[in-house]
Design an enzyme around this catalytic site. Structure first.
Site, PDB file in Angstrom:
ATOM      1  N   TYR A 212     -16.765  18.928  22.887  1.00  0.00           N
ATOM      2  CA  TYR A 212     -16.380  17.838  22.071  1.00  0.00           C
ATOM      3  C   TYR A 212     -17.766  17.125  21.943  1.00  0.00           C
ATOM      4  O   TYR A 212     -17.976  16.756  20.799  1.00  0.00           O
ATOM      5  CB  TYR A 212     -15.373  16.825  22.576  1.00  0.00           C
ATOM      6  CG  TYR A 212     -15.296  15.683  22.121  1.00  0.00           C
ATOM      7  CD1 TYR A 212     -14.676  15.570  20.500  1.00  0.00           C
ATOM      8  CD2 TYR A 212     -15.843  14.306  22.476  1.00  0.00           C
ATOM      9  CE1 TYR A 212     -14.584  14.147  20.115  1.00  0.00           C
ATOM     10  CE2 TYR A 212     -15.723  13.260  21.908  1.00  0.00           C
ATOM     11  CZ  TYR A 212     -15.130  13.085  20.597  1.00  0.00           C
ATOM     12  OH  TYR A 212     -15.145  11.889  20.038  1.00  0.00           O
TER      13      TYR A 212
HETATM   14  P1  NAP Z   1      -6.674  10.146  16.257  1.00  0.00           P
HETATM   15  O1  NAP Z   1      -5.539   8.967  16.342  1.00  0.00           O
HETATM   16  O2  NAP Z   1      -6.741  11.326  17.048  1.00  0.00           O
HETATM   17  O3  NAP Z   1      -6.727  10.592  14.975  1.00  0.00           O
HETATM   18  C1  NAP Z   1      -7.476  11.619  14.458  1.00  0.00           C
HETATM   19  C2  NAP Z   1      -6.909  12.300  12.876  1.00  0.00           C
HETATM   20  O4  NAP Z   1      -7.642  13.339  12.772  1.00  0.00           O
HETATM   21  C3  NAP Z   1      -5.346  12.185  13.026  1.00  0.00           C
HETATM   22  O5  NAP Z   1      -4.550  11.098  11.793  1.00  0.00           O
HETATM   23  C4  NAP Z   1      -4.998  13.705  12.595  1.00  0.00           C
HETATM   24  O6  NAP Z   1      -4.373  14.002  11.700  1.00  0.00           O
HETATM   25  C5  NAP Z   1      -6.531  13.961  11.711  1.00  0.00           C
HETATM   26  N1  NAP Z   1      -6.550  15.231  11.918  1.00  0.00           N
HETATM   27  C6  NAP Z   1      -6.722  16.331  13.161  1.00  0.00           C
HETATM   28  N2  NAP Z   1      -6.619  17.558  12.474  1.00  0.00           N
HETATM   29  C7  NAP Z   1      -6.884  17.549  11.221  1.00  0.00           C
HETATM   30  C8  NAP Z   1      -6.821  18.533  10.383  1.00  0.00           C
HETATM   31  N3  NAP Z   1      -6.832  19.697  10.678  1.00  0.00           N
HETATM   32  N4  NAP Z   1      -6.830  18.031   8.899  1.00  0.00           N
HETATM   33  C9  NAP Z   1      -6.838  16.718   8.507  1.00  0.00           C
HETATM   34  N5  NAP Z   1      -6.733  15.797   9.411  1.00  0.00           N
HETATM   35  C10 NAP Z   1      -6.624  16.266  10.791  1.00  0.00           C
HETATM   36  O7  NAP Z   1      -8.136   9.572  16.483  1.00  0.00           O
HETATM   37  P2  NAP Z   1      -8.657   7.990  16.737  1.00  0.00           P
HETATM   38  O8  NAP Z   1      -8.154   7.263  18.022  1.00  0.00           O
HETATM   39  O9  NAP Z   1      -8.118   7.189  15.416  1.00  0.00           O
HETATM   40  O10 NAP Z   1     -10.326   8.179  16.820  1.00  0.00           O
HETATM   41  C11 NAP Z   1     -10.875   8.526  15.600  1.00  0.00           C
HETATM   42  C12 NAP Z   1     -12.149   9.120  15.740  1.00  0.00           C
HETATM   43  O11 NAP Z   1     -13.008   8.574  16.959  1.00  0.00           O
HETATM   44  C13 NAP Z   1     -12.449  10.597  16.171  1.00  0.00           C
HETATM   45  O12 NAP Z   1     -13.509  11.016  15.509  1.00  0.00           O
HETATM   46  C14 NAP Z   1     -12.765  10.602  17.601  1.00  0.00           C
HETATM   47  O13 NAP Z   1     -13.646  11.833  18.020  1.00  0.00           O
HETATM   48  C15 NAP Z   1     -13.637   9.464  17.867  1.00  0.00           C
HETATM   49  N6  NAP Z   1     -14.032   8.669  18.876  1.00  0.00           N
HETATM   50  C16 NAP Z   1     -13.206   8.786  20.151  1.00  0.00           C
HETATM   51  C17 NAP Z   1     -13.396   7.895  21.305  1.00  0.00           C
HETATM   52  C18 NAP Z   1     -12.263   7.779  22.147  1.00  0.00           C
HETATM   53  O14 NAP Z   1     -12.488   7.117  23.323  1.00  0.00           O
HETATM   54  N7  NAP Z   1     -11.229   8.605  22.073  1.00  0.00           N
HETATM   55  C19 NAP Z   1     -14.606   7.465  21.457  1.00  0.00           C
HETATM   56  C20 NAP Z   1     -15.554   7.496  20.391  1.00  0.00           C
HETATM   57  C21 NAP Z   1     -15.171   8.093  19.153  1.00  0.00           C
HETATM   58  P3  NAP Z   1      -2.703  13.778  12.030  1.00  0.00           P
HETATM   59  O15 NAP Z   1      -2.299  12.503  12.255  1.00  0.00           O
HETATM   60  O16 NAP Z   1      -2.012  14.795  11.025  1.00  0.00           O
HETATM   61  O17 NAP Z   1      -2.488  14.570  13.399  1.00  0.00           O
END
Ligand code: NAP
Length: 216
Positions: free
Chosen positions: A131
């Protein structure tokens, strides 16, 4: 400003679309991948575009048509394997960047990982390193364009209520940040030309978002 939110149905994405709509000065276009996800955005008065990031650059370009800026906050999430990490977090981001170039939309805000240095890839646990590597190369791809980019590196995301207070700098101590506050920072960033060409880490803090961003 008409803002395309890629990953709009995600946890940050939903907050961001809501804040954009509530701003009264901007309009959101929510890029989602399932029809049943549309209603939430219609209720907010936002436009939607049904596009899967596993599709072609041309598909994504159709969603990009007519917007002034793009915020990429999609991600494959923790419940899929490295295959989806490559296809979404890396290639999905790269295809969105290429779609922006194709259509001629310059402003691009990337939600990255907290630390996308090479050292961070090496130091990450095996389950996490693909990742971090995906995020590193997505960032690199964006840096090698002439797009008006800003790369936001949030700490560990939580679902705590946002406080509207944050800490931002090129390097901050590792910490966490409510998704609501990330969304507030993204909205304040996309509309702020002084942040073009910059990247910063973001964790919870004591400074109001607008003031914190002025310090960058
Ligand atoms: P999330 O709730 O998992 O949302 C990710 C979104 O991406 C979901 O709506 C999902 O769609 C969409 N997605 C996945 N596959 C897709 C596809 N093939 N086509 C179109 N859309 C797709 O994530 P979050 O918690 O809001 O986080 C958002 C960002 O923060 C990500 O880039 C993550 O890497 C980054 N981040 C995370 C952390 C952490 O602690 N978790 C820390 C720093 C940065 P569906 O709703 O349809 O599934």
């Amino acid at each position: 400003m008409n803002i395309l939110v890629v990953g709009a149905n995600g946890q940050i994405g939903k907050h961001l679309v809501k804040y954009i709509q509530e701003s009264g000065e901007h309009q959101a276009k929510a890029m989602i991948r399932k029809q049943e996800q549309e209603q939430y955005f219609k209720d907010l008065g936002a436009e939607t575009a049904l596009v899967d990031l596993e599709g072609s650059i041309d598909d994504i370009a159709k969603a990009v048509e007519g917007v002034d800026a793009i915020v990429f906050t999609a991600g494959s999430g923790p419940h899929t394997g490295p295959d989806k990490t490559i296809l979404i977090d890396l290639d999905g981001a790269v295809k969105t960047i290429e779609a922006a170039k194709q259509v001629g939309v310059k402003r691009f805000v990337m939600v990255s990982s907290f630390d996308t240095s090479r050292e961070a890839v090496l130091e990450a646990p095996d389950s996490f390193s693909p990742y971090v590597a995906a995020k590193l190369y997505a960032d690199e791809w964006l840096l090698n364009t002439d797009l008006d980019y800003t790369i936001v590196h949030p700490g560990r995301l939580t679902n705590d209520s946002g406080t509207g207070k944050v800490q931002v700098a090129e390097k901050v101590e590792r910490g966490s940040i409510p998704r609501e506050d990330v969304a507030k920072v993204l909205l304040a960033t996309v509309d702020n030309d002084s942040l073009i060409g910059k990247r910063f880490q973001l964790v919870e803090g004591d400074t109001a978002v607008e003031d914190a961003l002025k310090s960058l």
